[in-house]
Scaffold this motif. Structure first.
Motif, PDB file in Angstrom:
ATOM      1  N   ARG A   2       0.831  -1.204   0.000  1.00  0.00           N
ATOM      2  CA  ARG A   2       0.000   0.000   0.000  1.00  0.00           C
ATOM      3  C   ARG A   2       0.863   1.249   0.000  1.00  0.00           C
ATOM      4  NH1 ARG A   2      -4.904  -1.277   4.305  1.00  0.00           N
ATOM      5  NH2 ARG A   2      -5.812  -3.046   3.179  1.00  0.00           N
ATOM      6  N   ARG A   3       1.982   1.197   0.758  1.00  0.00           N
ATOM      7  CA  ARG A   3       2.869   2.356   0.813  1.00  0.00           C
ATOM      8  C   ARG A   3       3.468   2.633  -0.559  1.00  0.00           C
ATOM      9  NH1 ARG A   3       8.083   3.081   4.875  1.00  0.00           N
ATOM     10  NH2 ARG A   3       8.588   5.220   4.257  1.00  0.00           N
ATOM     11  N   GLY A   4       3.837   1.554  -1.273  1.00  0.00           N
ATOM     12  CA  GLY A   4       4.389   1.727  -2.614  1.00  0.00           C
ATOM     13  C   GLY A   4       3.384   2.351  -3.563  1.00  0.00           C
ATOM     14  N   ARG A   5       2.114   1.931  -3.460  1.00  0.00           N
ATOM     15  CA  ARG A   5       1.078   2.506  -4.315  1.00  0.00           C
ATOM     16  C   ARG A   5       0.859   3.973  -3.991  1.00  0.00           C
ATOM     17  NH1 ARG A   5      -3.641  -2.164  -4.439  1.00  0.00           N
ATOM     18  NH2 ARG A   5      -2.536  -3.639  -5.797  1.00  0.00           N
ATOM     19  N   ALA A   6       0.875   4.291  -2.687  1.00  0.00           N
ATOM     20  CA  ALA A   6       0.676   5.684  -2.277  1.00  0.00           C
ATOM     21  C   ALA A   6       1.805   6.570  -2.795  1.00  0.00           C
ATOM     22  CB  ALA A   6       0.580   5.766  -0.754  1.00  0.00           C
ATOM     23  N   ILE A   7       3.038   6.053  -2.742  1.00  0.00           N
ATOM     24  CA  ILE A   7       4.182   6.824  -3.244  1.00  0.00           C
ATOM     25  C   ILE A   7       4.073   7.007  -4.758  1.00  0.00           C
ATOM     26  CG2 ILE A   7       6.679   6.795  -3.575  1.00  0.00           C
ATOM     27  CD1 ILE A   7       6.903   5.361  -0.881  1.00  0.00           C
ATOM     28  N   GLY A   8       3.689   5.936  -5.448  1.00  0.00           N
ATOM     29  CA  GLY A   8       3.508   6.035  -6.897  1.00  0.00           C
ATOM     30  C   GLY A   8       2.429   7.035  -7.271  1.00  0.00           C
ATOM     31  N   LEU A   9       1.342   7.041  -6.498  1.00  0.00           N
ATOM     32  CA  LEU A   9       0.255   7.987  -6.743  1.00  0.00           C
ATOM     33  C   LEU A   9       0.725   9.419  -6.510  1.00  0.00           C
ATOM     34  CD1 LEU A   9      -2.742   8.412  -7.388  1.00  0.00           C
ATOM     35  CD2 LEU A   9      -3.250   8.073  -4.969  1.00  0.00           C
ATOM     36  N   LEU A 173     -18.353   0.494  -6.611  1.00  0.00           N
ATOM     37  CA  LEU A 173     -17.268   1.466  -6.773  1.00  0.00           C
ATOM     38  C   LEU A 173     -16.250   0.990  -7.802  1.00  0.00           C
ATOM     39  CD1 LEU A 173     -16.619   2.637  -3.107  1.00  0.00           C
ATOM     40  CD2 LEU A 173     -17.361   4.059  -5.023  1.00  0.00           C
ATOM     41  N   ALA A 174     -16.003  -0.310  -7.854  1.00  0.00           N
ATOM     42  CA  ALA A 174     -15.087  -0.839  -8.867  1.00  0.00           C
ATOM     43  C   ALA A 174     -15.629  -0.562 -10.270  1.00  0.00           C
ATOM     44  CB  ALA A 174     -14.872  -2.331  -8.652  1.00  0.00           C
ATOM     45  N   GLY A 175     -16.932  -0.716 -10.448  1.00  0.00           N
ATOM     46  CA  GLY A 175     -17.541  -0.404 -11.735  1.00  0.00           C
ATOM     47  C   GLY A 175     -17.433   1.070 -12.077  1.00  0.00           C
ATOM     48  N   ILE A 176     -17.653   1.931 -11.079  1.00  0.00           N
ATOM     49  CA  ILE A 176     -17.534   3.371 -11.306  1.00  0.00           C
ATOM     50  C   ILE A 176     -16.093   3.727 -11.669  1.00  0.00           C
ATOM     51  CG2 ILE A 176     -17.727   5.646 -10.220  1.00  0.00           C
ATOM     52  CD1 ILE A 176     -19.972   4.489  -8.478  1.00  0.00           C
ATOM     53  N   ARG A 177     -15.128   3.090 -10.998  1.00  0.00           N
ATOM     54  CA  ARG A 177     -13.716   3.348 -11.293  1.00  0.00           C
ATOM     55  C   ARG A 177     -13.393   2.977 -12.735  1.00  0.00           C
ATOM     56  NH1 ARG A 177      -9.727  -0.243 -11.120  1.00  0.00           N
ATOM     57  NH2 ARG A 177     -10.919  -1.672  -9.798  1.00  0.00           N
ATOM     58  N   ILE A 227      -3.967   8.780 -11.607  1.00  0.00           N
ATOM     59  CA  ILE A 227      -4.329   9.440 -10.345  1.00  0.00           C
ATOM     60  C   ILE A 227      -5.745   9.069  -9.920  1.00  0.00           C
ATOM     61  CG2 ILE A 227      -4.768  11.692  -9.287  1.00  0.00           C
ATOM     62  CD1 ILE A 227      -2.482  12.761 -11.113  1.00  0.00           C
ATOM     63  N   VAL A 228      -6.675   9.128 -10.862  1.00  0.00           N
ATOM     64  CA  VAL A 228      -8.070   8.802 -10.541  1.00  0.00           C
ATOM     65  C   VAL A 228      -8.202   7.336 -10.148  1.00  0.00           C
ATOM     66  CG1 VAL A 228     -10.397   8.617 -11.495  1.00  0.00           C
ATOM     67  CG2 VAL A 228      -9.014  10.646 -11.955  1.00  0.00           C
ATOM     68  N   ASP A 229      -7.521   6.458 -10.873  1.00  0.00           N
ATOM     69  CA  ASP A 229      -7.557   5.036 -10.543  1.00  0.00           C
ATOM     70  C   ASP A 229      -7.015   4.794  -9.137  1.00  0.00           C
ATOM     71  OD1 ASP A 229      -7.751   2.100 -11.433  1.00  0.00           O
ATOM     72  OD2 ASP A 229      -5.660   2.255 -10.838  1.00  0.00           O
ATOM     73  N   GLY A 230      -5.881   5.406  -8.815  1.00  0.00           N
ATOM     74  CA  GLY A 230      -5.301   5.232  -7.479  1.00  0.00           C
ATOM     75  C   GLY A 230      -6.173   5.798  -6.387  1.00  0.00           C
ATOM     76  N   ALA A 231      -6.803   6.953  -6.652  1.00  0.00           N
ATOM     77  CA  ALA A 231      -7.684   7.563  -5.659  1.00  0.00           C
ATOM     78  C   ALA A 231      -8.905   6.684  -5.401  1.00  0.00           C
ATOM     79  CB  ALA A 231      -8.120   8.948  -6.132  1.00  0.00           C
ATOM     80  N   PHE A 232      -9.468   6.111  -6.467  1.00  0.00           N
ATOM     81  CA  PHE A 232     -10.619   5.214  -6.293  1.00  0.00           C
ATOM     82  C   PHE A 232     -10.231   3.975  -5.493  1.00  0.00           C
ATOM     83  CE2 PHE A 232     -13.304   7.290  -9.546  1.00  0.00           C
ATOM     84  CZ  PHE A 232     -14.538   7.127  -8.949  1.00  0.00           C
ATOM     85  N   ARG A 233      -9.055   3.413  -5.770  1.00  0.00           N
ATOM     86  CA  ARG A 233      -8.629   2.209  -5.061  1.00  0.00           C
ATOM     87  C   ARG A 233      -8.423   2.489  -3.574  1.00  0.00           C
ATOM     88  NH1 ARG A 233      -7.290  -2.051  -8.331  1.00  0.00           N
ATOM     89  NH2 ARG A 233      -7.029  -1.578 -10.561  1.00  0.00           N
ATOM     90  N   LEU A 234      -7.855   3.641  -3.261  1.00  0.00           N
ATOM     91  CA  LEU A 234      -7.713   4.025  -1.859  1.00  0.00           C
ATOM     92  C   LEU A 234      -9.074   4.199  -1.198  1.00  0.00           C
ATOM     93  CD1 LEU A 234      -4.771   6.614  -2.107  1.00  0.00           C
ATOM     94  CD2 LEU A 234      -4.669   4.317  -1.127  1.00  0.00           C
TER      95      LEU A 234
END
Length: 237
Positions: A2-9, A173-177, A227-234
């Motif tokens: 999760r930390r790696g994804r947050a840094i990438g985002l 939410l996955a569908g909306i993403r 960015i939008v994909d990462g924000a939705f996943r969070l």
């Protein structure tokens, strides 16, 4: 993980803001894509303004698509709405059946150029993922949970609001993403009918044979999608 994804985002967000607000910082890299003497930085419209227009049309179309698709998904999963599944699925499939450019061609003579035909195309294209995930989420709930809610004396509207929708929310939410990510890329075609957005930069580059313009538009669209994909996943977590 999760930390790696947050840094990438975070890195994607910094690059996105830097390119949108200070594109000249990337001029040395973009110059490598062009022939000597060609313009490097797109300056017919501020990139930040085009980003706002791009986000605005996607957000407006996606909001309308989510409201429609979720409502249809709820309707067909009720006892009396099952017979409408074929009709609802046909409506949701319209956007996937006709390419967005075909929708633009049909709607421009009716509503004119600019924002409106792009909104309609993105709205139609965004329905299916949200509808299918809403149906899957609501139909996939454990029967024992719903039976327990009914045993507690909850009304059907209360069960929908307090039990079904909260439990189905991750799938919805996955569908909306997915729908939103698709429309971020699809929105670029709106510039072919006069809609403001990042597609304007890409089309200008194609018309002038300017690879730097194309790169600016494409990179901004790609970073926005990331960015939008990462924000939705969070948010889903």
């Amino acid at each position: 993980m999760r930390r790696g994804r947050a840094i990438g985002l975070l890195i994607a967000a910094v690059l996105f803001l830097a390119l949108a607000l200070q594109p000249q910082l990337f001029a040395p890299l973009l110059a490598l894509l062009n022939d000597p003497g060609q313009q490097i930085i797109y300056d017919r419209q501020p990139l930040a303004m085009l980003v706002l227009w791009h986000v605005a049309v996607v957000a407006a179309a996606e909001t309308a698509a989510v409201i429609t698709a979720v409502a249809l998904g709820i309707l067909v999963t009720r006892n009396r709405g099952g017979d409408l599944m074929t009709l609802a699925r046909t409506i949701s499939n319209l956007g996937q059946t006709f390419p967005p450019i075909a929708v633009l061609a049909v709607t421009v003579p009716i509503v004119g150029f600019g924002f409106e035909p792009t909104f309609i195309a993105l709205y139609a294209y965004g329905l299916l993922p949200v509808f299918e995930n809403t149906v899957a989420g609501l139909r996939g709930l454990p029967p024992a949970t719903l039976e327990a809610a009914r045993g507690m004396g909850m009304s059907k509207p209360a069960i929908l609001r307090q039990v079904e929708l909260p439990l189905a929310a991750p799938v919805i939410l996955a569908g909306i993403r997915i729908s939103t990510i698709i429309n971020i890329g699809t929105a670029t075609i709106g510039s072919t009918v006069g809609a403001k957005g990042l597609g304007e930069v890409i089309i200008a580059g194609l018309q002038a044979g300017n690879q730097a313009f194309i790169a600016q538009g494409a990179i901004l669209v790609a970073l926005l999608a990331i960015i939008v994909d990462g924000a939705f996943r969070l948010f889903e977590r």
